[in-house]
Each structure stands twice: as structure tokens, then as C-alpha cells.
Design a protein around this motif. Structure first.
Motif: not given
Length: 428
Positions: A81-82, A134-135, A235-238, A267-269
């Protein structure tokens, strides 16, 4: 004529399942699950969430992953989750390959060219001081799995305790010690005295992210011998993919025509759960993925490669009297002002200016910065129109997620305050 063979049946879609993540040492019980997910051998994808709470309903746990949300050659490991800074949190679909690429690039950046999944095994040990749903906290666990060591956990159930962090650092047994913090934790450790500062300095790298770290805090930490590494990512880039302004190996950063920062690399989602074709993501014909952030940035090249300077979120820009103000630039100026420990700048509705610039400040012990003095600092260092017209003196900044300032809460507090332009409006 021999009839054509029937097409091979498609394997059933994998489910996205909830993964309750406990606080404290019990989080280590999840390491076998995380190891399977990181290796791409799990028969399910996972949505980590805080134990005792509920998974986010928008991520639809218990339902199959849709076409485009998974790939048998590189399975989706997690839907994280962002932070939901611009509305409802979304679920970033992180593949096993993306997470491995992130872990390996981080190890190479932090521990030198000999690092990697084989050469670094047993050499580095992480201290987990962040919530692992969280990431940033999840990545501490995944990097530990990749490094072949067990992290030492700081129990933050009752809040962050510098003494517990010091004890966890002492308990590390590997040659290299690493940790990941938010700026508020770094400040509390430095304020806690010599023992906590020595624990910080014992780490080979202290990653600091989730929010911008004020330059005076960085200078103070580095003067104390702490090897701070500022990180930028989401989060979208790990998680972090730009360290000390330099993209990790394999990551490309570009400022687009509107100033928006775009990040490309392994690394991008692969996208958001339940939102196919979301405009934030683009996949090239060769499979390379790009994520268009909501941040404005300046990107330039020097003798060492690409250098990225994030100037703030595009949707955080304040329009006051018809002129634009970037909160990050004002925050940078305020952080260097006398008596200021932490500062966040937001815009609040104003009948005369459209929006007024509001400075939310946590003062240093025994200090009470005056609005007039802070306005003078910003006039000189940024611009006259960027000078705050309202001051909120707070005991602590409201936070959300792993440690990001809660700008919505500050805007609400400012709206209830006094827009008098000279006297401080206080809240806390």
C-alpha cells in the motif's frame, strides 16, 4: 492433415493474500515466507499490513491477480500500500525480480563493488527500526534475506526508544551494520546523548528517508561521525532508489518538460492493483518500466554521473498572490534558522492571498522562533513572496505512514489558527 495440438491450458491465476506483519521480534517469523516470495517460488502474492489491523480493502485480498498483474517468469511478490498522500492508498505490485534488483543495487552502493547476493552473504546485518508493513521496513527484511543474515529488531510497539536502538546495534554480529530510519528517529537518537550517537556511528550506513532530511540535521549527524545516506524513493520503486542524490545502478532519472521526475529501471513496480493502464506507469517494448512520480526535481549531470535534487511534490506547490512557492525550498531555509529543530511548510486558504504560506515548526529546546524572524530568513534565502504569513509552534510534527509529515493535518490546523501575519498561531 494432422490436427493442430490444442493450446496448453493457462495456469490458474495466483491469489493476493493478506500478510499480517507484527511489530517487535515476532516479525522474524515471517522470514521464510519473505524468502520464498523474494526467490519467486511462492504460490501466492502477499499484501503486508499491520497485525491487528485489516488489509486495505482497495487491494482486494483473497481475489486472484488480474491479467497484467502477474508474470510466471517474474511473479508478483507483494502488493504494498502506498502512503496515500494524494488520496486513497493504492497497491504497488512489486515483482520478485524488482525486489532482488533493489536489494543488490543497495548492497553494491553501500558495501562496495564486492557486494552482491553471494559475495555479501553473512557480511552485513540490518537493524530494523521501521514498521515492516511499509516498504522501507519490508526492504530491511528482504535485504537481510538476500544478504543471508537475520536482522536485529527494535521493538517500536510503544514508540521509538533510543535505548532499544542502541541495544539492537550492540547485538549485531556481522562485520557490517546497516539501518534505515526516518529523520525524526535520527534527531531523537542524536538528542539522546553520547551512547545513542555512538550506536549510530557504529553503522556502516544509516539510510534516512520517507521525508526530506534538514541540512542542519545532516550536518550535525555527519559531524558526530554518523555515515548518513539520504534516500529518495517510494513503494512504486521498491523503496529508495536514489541515494545521496545519485540513482542506484540500473536506475535512470529524468526531469520531464513539466519538471516532473520520472524513474526508469528494474526496480519499478509493474503497476497498481486493480488499476490497469494507470498513467503513472509506462512499459517500453523491451519490458523496461518507467514510473512518473508526483515530485518536481532538477536533474543534471556532473563528473560523477546523474545528480537529482527533488524540490517537492507538484501538488504541494502553494500559489500565494498569484506566485508559486515550493515548500521544500522554504523548509530548507527554515531548517537553518535559529531555534528551529524541524519545519514543514503548507498552504492554507486565505481571503486576500488565495493561499498563505504556513510554517509548522518544532523549536529547539528552550527556543521560540518568532514569525518576523523566520519571514526575514525566507525573504533573504528564497524570495519575499515565499515568506510565511502564519507560524504554528508544535511539540511534534503530525506524521503518517513510516514517518512522513502529515500535511493534510497541518493544513487543517493552520485553517483553525490565526492568519494574522505577525503573531504566532500555536497548536500542538
Amino acid at each position: 492433415m494432422t490436427p493442430a495440438a490444442p493450446p496448453a491450458p493457462r495456469p490458474p491465476a495466483r491469489l493476493l493474500r493478506a500478510l499480517p506483519v507484527p511489530a517487535g521480534p515476532r516479525v522474524l517469523d515471517l522470514l521464510p515466507v519473505l524468502s520464498d516470495a523474494l526467490a519467486g517460488r511462492s504460490d501466492t502474492a502477499w499484501h503486508p499490513h499491520a497485525a491487528g489491523g485489516a488489509p486495505h480493502p482497495a487491494l482486494r485480498t483473497g481475489e486472484p491477480l488480474a491479467p497484467g498483474e502477474d508474470d510466471p517468469d517474474d511473479p508478483t511478490a507483494f502488493a504494498v500500500a502506498t502512503s496515500g498522500s494524494t488520496g486513497t492508498p493504492k497497491g504497488a505490485l512489486l515483482s520478485a525480480g524488482a525486489l532482488r534488483a533493489s536489494a543488490d543495487a543497495t548492497a553494491a552502493r553501500l558495501t562496495g563493488p564486492t557486494a552482491g547476493p553471494t559475495a555479501s552473504t553473512g557480511r552485513e546485518q540490518w537493524v530494523l527500526a521501521l514498521p515492516a508493513h511499509h516498504v522501507a521496513g519490508l526492504q530491511v527484511l528482504l535485504r537481510s534475506v538476500r544478504a543471508g543474515t537475520e536482522p536485529v529488531v527494535v521493538d517500536t510497539t510503544g514508540g521509538f526508544d533510543p535505548a532499544a536502538f542502541t541495544a539492537a546495534t550492540t547485538a549485531c554480529t556481522a562485520p557490517r551494520r546497516l539501518t534505515s530510519l526516518v529523520p525524526t528517529q535520527l534527531l531523537r537518537l542524536l538528542d539522546a546523548g553520547d551512547e545513542a550517537t555512538a550506536a549510530l556511528a557504529a553503522h556502516d550506513a544509516v539510510l534516512v528517508g520517507a521525508a526530506a532530511t534538514p541540512a542542519p540535521l545532516l550536518a550535525r549527524a555527519r559531524a558526530a561521525g554518523v555515515r548518513v545516506v539520504t534516500t529518495y524513493g517510494m513503494s512504486e520503486t521498491c523503496g529508495g532508489c536514489v541515494y545521496d542524490g545519485r540513482p542506484l545502478d540500473g536506475v535512470r532519472a529524468v526531469a520531464q518538460d513539466d519538471g516532473r521526475l520520472a524513474l526508469t529501471g528494474p526496480v519499478v513496480a509493474r503497476g497498481y492493483r486493480g488499476l490497469p493502464g494507470h498513467p503513472a506507469f509506462r512499459t517500453a517494448p523491451d519490458g523496461t518500466r518507467t514510473f512518473r512520480t508526483d515530485d518536481a526535481a532538477e536533474v543534471r549531470t556532473d563528473g560523477r554521473g546523474t545528480l537529482v535534487r527533488v524540490t517537492g511534490r507538484l501538488d504541494d506547490l502553494i500559489t500565494t498572490g498569484g506566485l508559486k512557492v515550493a515548500p521544500a525550498l522554504v523548509e530548507e531555509a527554515l531548517a537553518a534558522a535559529a531555534g528551529v529543530a524541524e519545519a514543514v511548510v503548507v498552504g492554507a486558504p486565505d481571503p486576500e492571498w488565495g493561499e498563505r504560506v504556513v510554517a509548522a515548526v518544532v523549536p529547539l529546546p528552550g527556543a521560540a522562533p518568532a514569525l518576523a524572524d523566520l519571514r526575514a530568513v525566507v525573504r533573504e534565502r528564497v524570495a519575499p513572496h515565499a515568506a510565511p504569513r502564519q507560524l504554528l509552534l508544535l511539540d511534534a510534527l503530525p506524521l503518517r505512514g513510516p514517518g512522513k509529515p502529515d500535511r493534510s493535518a497541518l493544513r487543517a490546523l493552520a485553517t483553525r489558527g490565526r492568519p494574522d501575519g505577525e503573531r504566532p498561531a500555536t497548536g500542538g
